[in-house]
Write an enzyme that holds these catalytic residues in place. Structure first.
Site, PDB file in Angstrom:
ATOM      1  CB  CYS A  52      -1.106  -0.140   1.156  1.00 16.43           C
ATOM      2  SG  CYS A  52      -2.406   1.321   1.143  1.00 16.43           S
TER       3      CYS A  52
ATOM      4  CB  THR B 178     -28.134   0.267  10.349  1.00 16.57           C
ATOM      5  OG1 THR B 178     -29.045   0.220   9.205  1.00 16.57           O
ATOM      6  CG2 THR B 178     -28.718   0.568  11.739  1.00 16.57           C
ATOM      7  CE1 TYR B 179     -25.707   6.951   8.439  1.00 18.93           C
ATOM      8  CE2 TYR B 179     -25.030   4.946   7.517  1.00 18.93           C
ATOM      9  CZ  TYR B 179     -24.697   6.107   8.166  1.00 18.93           C
ATOM     10  OH  TYR B 179     -23.582   6.651   8.067  1.00 18.93           O
TER      11      TYR B 179
ATOM     12  CB  THR C 215     -31.525   3.821   3.875  1.00 11.73           C
ATOM     13  OG1 THR C 215     -30.291   3.862   4.209  1.00 11.73           O
ATOM     14  CG2 THR C 215     -32.526   4.959   4.330  1.00 11.73           C
TER      15      THR C 215
ATOM     16  CB  THR D 243     -29.574  -3.508   6.530  1.00 11.81           C
ATOM     17  OG1 THR D 243     -28.866  -2.669   7.467  1.00 11.81           O
ATOM     18  CG2 THR D 243     -30.296  -2.480   5.497  1.00 11.81           C
TER      19      THR D 243
ATOM     20  CD  GLU E   8     -27.113   2.220   0.203  1.00  8.55           C
ATOM     21  OE1 GLU E   8     -28.374   2.083   0.989  1.00  8.55           O
ATOM     22  OE2 GLU E   8     -27.319   2.163  -0.906  1.00  8.55           O
TER      23      GLU E   8
END
Length: 435
Positions: free
Chosen positions: A73, A329-330, A332, A341, A406
């Site tokens: 990296c 989490t949202y 959505t 979810t 997301e």
């Protein structure tokens, strides 16, 4: 919330943004899609890099370089070379491992094992460090391990967000190239087409699984009430583990040469560049590690208190960061609201740890095949084990219906579940060494 830990004295005051904030901007910008998580990420990184702790500051930056170099990296290596010099580090050390003190050199072996095959770590590795004239204290060992796990998994994140291509060329392109909401198209792979013991027959090959289908499966799974036997649960774990082992790690067949060239700039920080992740299935019976069972050694019950005891309160920071990533989490997904979810998120987290041989005993691994399609599994495996092979097209072609933020959320889970997996293996051996 434990508040007393906010008073550790830090090199740059305890501002959330570390001194390298300006530099880290690309990664930060991406993580900043998730402010609730970002805060814990910064607090942790700031604490382990800049606050009171067992290791001298230049050791910390150098360990970051060594960790990031295992995954080639370049971005993080460059970043921490600068940081190392700002800390007053000896420029000669940057010529490579041959030039560093014997004490620091001794961590190289653990770096290699933790990065690629953490199940091979043994209490003897810990013991070797703590003996002899350049010996490490256990607190120093824990500090080093926390840093190694942090920067190995941060390397996964840098690659899995498709950040490196932009970063290596110009810092400006990131705006237009990377932070775009992806076009909505269908997922290609039917989810769970290879599942055994499925709840419903999987769609025929080639039909597309949409987010709607995924939501239906989550709903079905949450309504399912039949309990599995111990035996059945154990078999489902083994099945998913074997499938993971047979999965090719990079989407492009052209890149199976494995090693690839190690750039000179990175090579000098790497021992045994050919030592990489090995699939359980291909390891030969004598190498197959015991499944690491969370009921025997877990973060909550064991790792957290051990790390807190040996390295002043770092456990608080790590714990809040793991929780933030695991619980984020949202409600959505792909523009739909009020969605639970948690099943999908838990399948991702447990699948990542399964790649490292860790089994959550109370989890039905059948759910992994119900909820994660093959392309997503390949992406996760590559991000964990061979992040340097991920290209921007790989990022773009997975989970295409999801928004960029997301996808970043999925990558944050890869970051933290991997980080935790490494720490569990390391802390278990430290405990075995101590007892």
């Amino acid at each position: 919330m434990h508040h007393h830990h906010l008073f550790h004295s830090c090199q740059y005051g305890s501002k959330h943004m570390p001194m390298d904030g300006a530099e880290l901007d690309h990664v930060t910008k991406v993580i900043a899609h998730h402010p609730r998580y970002l805060e814990h990420y910064f607090n942790t990184q700031n604490f382990v890099m800049h606050c009171d702790g067992p290791l001298p500051f230049e050791y910390r930056s150098y360990i970051a370089i060594m960790a990031a170099a295992r995954h080639k990296c370049t971005y993080l290596v460059n970043l921490y070379e600068k940081e190392f010099l700002l800390q007053g580090g000896d420029r000669n050390w940057l010529k490579g491992l041959e030039y560093i003190p014997a004490k620091l050199r001794a961590i190289s072996d653990i770096n290699k094992i933790l990065a690629h095959r953490p199940w091979l770590l043994s209490k003897e590795h810990i013991e070797r460090l703590t003996k002899g004239q350049n010996s490490w204290s256990l607190a120093e060992v824990v500090h080093a391990i926390v840093l190694l796990a942090h920067f190995h998994s941060l390397s996964s994140f840098v690659f899995s967000c498709g950040l490196t291509q932009e970063l290596d060329t110009s810092s400006q392109k990131i705006e237009n190239n990377n932070i775009v909401v992806l076009q909505k198209t269908e997922l290609e792979q039917p989810i769970g087409q290879e599942a055994l013991g499925q709840l419903q027959p999987s769609p025929p090959q080639g039909t597309e699984v949409t987010v709607d289908a995924l939501m239906q499966r989550m709903k079905k799974l949450s309504e399912k009430s039949t309990e599995c036997t111990e035996m059945e649960l154990s078999n489902r774990f083994k099945h998913v583990e074997m499938q993971a082992a047979e999965l090719p790690a990079a989407s492009s067949v052209l890149r199976v040469d494995g090693q690839g060239e190690v750039p000179q700039q990175i090579g000098r920080f790497v021992d045994e560049p050919n030592f990489t992740y090995q699939d359980f299935a291909r390891r030969g019976a004598e190498n197959i590690p015991q499944t690491f069972r969370i009921q025997d050694y877990s973060w909550d019950d064991h790792g957290y208190s051990l790390v807190n005891r040996l390295y002043n309160d770092v456990g608080f920071y790590l714990d809040e960061k793991f929780r933030a990533a695991y619980n984020l989490t949202y409600y959505t997904i792909a523009g739909r609201t009020n969605v639970d979810t948690s099943k999908f998120r838990r399948a991702i987290w447990n699948y990542i740890q399964c790649i490292y041989g860790i089994r959550h005993d109370d989890y039905d691994y059948g759910e992994v095949n119900q909820l994660l399609d093959r392309s997503l599994k390949m992406f996760i495996k590559t991000a964990c084990c061979f992040p340097e092979r991920i290209t921007k097209p790989d990022y773009d072609s997975v989970l295409v219906e999801l928004q960029h933020s997301e996808k970043v959320h999925v990558n944050l889970m890869i970051l933290e579940a991997r980080n935790q997996a490494e720490l569990l293996y390391a802390l278990r051996e430290i405990m075995r060494y101590m007892t």
